[in-house]
Design a protein around this motif. Structure first.
Motif, PDB file in Angstrom:
ATOM      1  N   UNK A  45       0.847  -1.189   0.000  1.00 35.04           N
ATOM      2  CA  UNK A  45       0.000   0.000   0.000  1.00 35.04           C
ATOM      3  C   UNK A  45       0.885   1.242   0.000  1.00 35.04           C
ATOM      4  N   UNK A 205     -18.969   4.896  -7.369  1.00 34.62           N
ATOM      5  CA  UNK A 205     -17.504   4.859  -7.538  1.00 34.62           C
ATOM      6  C   UNK A 205     -17.017   5.866  -8.570  1.00 34.62           C
ATOM      7  N   UNK A 234     -25.630   4.916   6.660  1.00 38.90           N
ATOM      8  CA  UNK A 234     -24.550   4.066   7.157  1.00 38.90           C
ATOM      9  C   UNK A 234     -23.329   4.939   7.387  1.00 38.90           C
TER      10      UNK A 234
ATOM     11  N   UNK B   1     -24.970  -4.105   0.529  1.00 38.76           N
ATOM     12  CA  UNK B   1     -23.684  -4.401  -0.130  1.00 38.76           C
ATOM     13  C   UNK B   1     -23.789  -5.675  -0.962  1.00 38.76           C
ATOM     14  N   UNK B   2     -23.193  -5.619  -2.131  1.00 38.34           N
ATOM     15  CA  UNK B   2     -23.219  -6.745  -3.058  1.00 38.34           C
ATOM     16  C   UNK B   2     -21.846  -7.413  -2.995  1.00 38.34           C
ATOM     17  N   UNK B  47      -9.458  -2.582   1.623  1.00 36.02           N
ATOM     18  CA  UNK B  47      -9.280  -3.998   1.940  1.00 36.02           C
ATOM     19  C   UNK B  47      -8.857  -4.795   0.711  1.00 36.02           C
ATOM     20  N   UNK B  48      -7.862  -5.670   0.908  1.00 34.03           N
ATOM     21  CA  UNK B  48      -7.474  -6.618  -0.157  1.00 34.03           C
ATOM     22  C   UNK B  48      -7.523  -8.015   0.432  1.00 34.03           C
ATOM     23  N   UNK B  87     -23.658  -2.485  12.160  1.00 31.82           N
ATOM     24  CA  UNK B  87     -24.650  -2.100  11.153  1.00 31.82           C
ATOM     25  C   UNK B  87     -24.782  -0.582  11.086  1.00 31.82           C
ATOM     26  N   UNK B  90     -21.100   0.504   9.588  1.00 31.04           N
ATOM     27  CA  UNK B  90     -20.607   0.028   8.281  1.00 31.04           C
ATOM     28  C   UNK B  90     -21.668  -0.667   7.444  1.00 31.04           C
ATOM     29  N   UNK B  91     -22.919  -0.675   7.905  1.00 33.95           N
ATOM     30  CA  UNK B  91     -23.994  -1.204   7.077  1.00 33.95           C
ATOM     31  C   UNK B  91     -24.196  -2.696   7.225  1.00 33.95           C
ATOM     32  N   UNK B  92     -25.235  -3.182   6.568  1.00 32.37           N
ATOM     33  CA  UNK B  92     -25.563  -4.595   6.678  1.00 32.37           C
ATOM     34  C   UNK B  92     -24.733  -5.409   5.697  1.00 32.37           C
ATOM     35  N   UNK B 218     -14.102   2.836 -13.227  1.00 35.72           N
ATOM     36  CA  UNK B 218     -14.477   1.558 -13.836  1.00 35.72           C
ATOM     37  C   UNK B 218     -14.620   0.447 -12.792  1.00 35.72           C
ATOM     38  N   UNK B 219     -14.894   0.833 -11.555  1.00 31.29           N
ATOM     39  CA  UNK B 219     -15.097  -0.139 -10.472  1.00 31.29           C
ATOM     40  C   UNK B 219     -13.851  -1.010 -10.283  1.00 31.29           C
TER      41      UNK B 219
END
Lengths: 467, 467
Positions: A45, A205, A234, B1-2, B47-48, B87, B90-92, B218-219
């Protein structure tokens, strides 16, 4: 490669002050950071130096450490020289002793010598003061040098050093304020670019991309992961895959960290389309009124906790006007009913770290021996700053309203706050999202000063940016 | 989140194959990654996830681990459920068992149960196979679970598992190739944006900003730190503070990592202004000829080391024509004289990791039990790939010429390669910089295929992009 540094006398002065504060009391060991690996050791990083190391020694290079001997006054920087392989792969750097002299340190040693240095001091019965480590690689090294287990390492952390460092870093010098203004100004440019780029049909994004572009093009980076979301309820979401839809809002919480590693931390909430809906306008005004009320209270001597509570009361008063809350506003806040809408704290210290010195402990940075942090009350347990303000503090003000369906369901099922919350109406707001508005302030001798250039925040100003 | 995932049968199939390859031989423990802290614990880098964990279990979420029991066939995912605080902040997310079922795993347990699971297996005299850890926090956990010291942890790494994982991951399936093409296509767009934005007077970091903008929009993200520099002679420089000057070149080595974490890795070298100088053109053609020669050799059965050496010889032949080298080209390469200009290897495996599976060991990924990596010969010690090519390999070809003043001084002082290097002329090139050209290739049954869309690489094409 160029090193961004203040004049060396700044660092000499800061270390002199630290020695004064500590008295003759053994060694101070300040550890720089290493590179952090992503998916294999050498794929790293973007390097982030430890902030306290930067504050006292300035050098923004991995794998350095420093010792200050408070008895003899000796200062040593430990580091390794580059090999020819390093030069081929990563280029030249000044030698360790050249770097040390840039920050007023005469003596250097190889990095591996730290272990012996610490062992000897401990064997001689001297203290070795360290700050609380937050990186696992530094924990491993410290445990080895102190000949202790990782679990027992916390016992070796020096509260005296921790408090002495906080006492210095918490008061920002004019030089530091100037750096923070630069960072806030870049943050303002980032936010304006994001707001202007926002339109229905694109992905979150794509806005994050704009924030990074503007930061990097200004020799900065994002000081913390961007929060740019249509799910503003959130608080710290880092998911950016949602598509922007007309009628919803975007909450954007972003800040630049400039070349000297000082940061800004701004939030705006704005419509995906060109205008806010009536519902959005009403709650936006509630948040903005709370914010303005809080800002008006900023001055030395006032407890931030009191500003937080006053801001909460303003939120409740506004929510009562909208119809989402009811009953006595002061009683609602005392009961904690506002936490249905505002679950967190009003703000925090800001500096080289977004939550400044959070690694050193919020209970010492944001509180005092007399005013302790509440650790079990929902809402107050997330208030990172409570203490009396002093001139030289830099902090954020960031009230918000967050409609969290999971929290509604839980509190309603538990029949919580029924005398203060209009659950029937609130359930019609389940998909509302969230609103936060945030700016950064310096506490001055007689009040406060907005840091950096003005970023539009009224409904009218925000809509004007979109048209 | 997906969660971005392949069909669950892909993961089931990969684990089935791994079990086949391992036979009935105890437990396999695959560890996901945690978040990495920047300047305090909760301020984390993007995060990776670990690539092998992604390959077998797909879940791109921190603090997960999995066990495959090769005897019973049982598979367990270990993870912690979210609290209401999580939650709010950082959400569900889906529950751990919901996530597990997305990748075809029935059984889940709390993360803390791993320790007991591993202890019991070891007490029962069973093997627990692990891959080499590269993150310090995972080293700490493994040492605890194996009840061993950090220093002795390497003894517990399973070479059998390491080789079994490499054997699977090294052959890319059509599904993986499709993801890699997406990543390369984004990388091509990034490079075009960078080249078009390049002009005298701006800073390198303004080009870095463009690369990040296009990737994120481009995500995707950058799979490795951008190398965008007017000092192309430094192979992996990450300093971006130089001002672009007319007459110099920019070397840009950048690659997108797409949402599924497959990566591209492209390099182009192009003029700051609108045209190359005559000197630049000559050396550019030398590199391009070497590259085209190497590409023409790509097919199953050919040793990559031989392609590397052939490319080196082409470089020497070209450098002789320019006048910088002399003598017999084959002898020059045998003597290592080309390493004055080309200090590293011709390329490497590419996949989810830019240097694919470097964490598992280059000696196993790029070499075999029969063909060992040269570890002491300058040049070859940096050749990450040597083995015979097989259909399904994805790799880079990236020859270069790097004029490194420190290396000239050192080798000239040592009177090295005097029969092959024209030092008088070379010293007039001291400020030349470096050139690298790099594309990505899939090895097919009868040759190779360029991955992704074509990115201009001839002198004429590059200049056309600037005009």
């Amino acid at each position: 490669m160029k090193l961004d540094l203040f004049d060396k006398y700044i660092y000499i002065g800061r270390r002199h002050q630290l020695k004064q504060n500590m008295g003759q009391d053994g060694l101070i060991l300040l550890l720089g950071n290493e590179d952090s690996s992503m998916n294999y050791k050498d794929n790293t990083y973007l390097f982030r130096q430890d902030s306290s190391f930067l504050y006292y020694f300035g050098l923004d290079v991995p794998v350095l450490a420093a010792i200050i001997d408070t008895d003899s006054g000796e200062e040593v920087i430990f580091g390794n020289e580059l090999t020819i392989d390093d030069i081929v792969w990563t280029g030249t750097l000044p030698t360790v002793s050249e770097m040390a002299s840039m920050v007023g340190v005469d003596k250097t040693k190889p990095y591996a010598d730290i272990a012996r240095y610490v062992h000897k001091a401990l064997t001689d019965g001297r203290k070795v003061h360290i700050l609380p480590p937050y990186r696992p690689e530094n924990k491993i090294k410290l445990a080895e040098w102190f000949n202790t287990s990782l679990n027992d390492l916390a016992d070796h952390v020096s509260l005296k050093l921790t408090k002495a460092v906080i006492a210095q870093r918490v008061i920002k010098s004019p030089l530091e304020v100037a750096e923070m203004e630069k960072a806030v100004n870049i943050s303002v440019d980032m936010m304006q670019a994001v707001i202007k780029h926002t339109r229905p049909g694109i992905k979150e994004y794509e806005l994050v991309a704009k924030a990074h572009e503007v930061a990097i093009a200004n020799d900065a980076r994002l000081g913390y992961p961007a929060i740019i979301t249509t799910h503003g309820q959130t608080l710290h979401t880092h998911y950016y895959g949602n598509t922007l839809q007309e009628g919803r809002m975007v909450l954007s919480d972003i800040g630049a960290e400039n070349a000297m590693h000082y940061g800004g931390d701004l939030t705006r909430t704005f419509p995906v389309g060109k205008t806010f809906t009536q519902e959005q306008k009403e709650l936006y005004e509630v948040v903005l009124n709370s914010m303005d009320h809080a800002i008006g209270m900023l001055k030395p001597g006032t407890r931030y906790k009191d500003i937080h509570l006053a801001a909460c009361q303003k939120l409740v008063e506004g929510l009562k006007q909208v119809g989402l809350m009811k009953g006595d506003a002061a009683e609602a806040v005392a009961a904690g009913a506002h936490t249905m809408f505002f679950q967190c704290g009003l703000g925090h210290m800001l500096g080289m770290d977004t939550h400044d010195m959070e690694d050193l402990g919020e209970q010492y940075v944001g509180y005092t021996d007399k005013l302790k942090k509440e650790t079990s009350i929902f809402g107050l347990k997330s208030l990172r700053l409570g203490r009396e303000l002093q001139a030289g503090f830099v902090l954020t003000i960031e009230p918000g309203i967050y409609i969290i369906p999971e929290l509604i369901d839980r509190l309603q099922a538990e029949k919580m706050y029924t005398e203060f919350i209009n659950y029937d109406m609130l359930n019609t707001y389940r998909d509302f999202g969230g609103i936060r508005i945030e700016d950064n302030f310096l506490i001055t001798d007689d009040g406060y000063q907005l840091l950096g250039k003005y970023l539009p925040k009224s409904l009218k100003e925000i809509e004007a940016l979109k048209n």
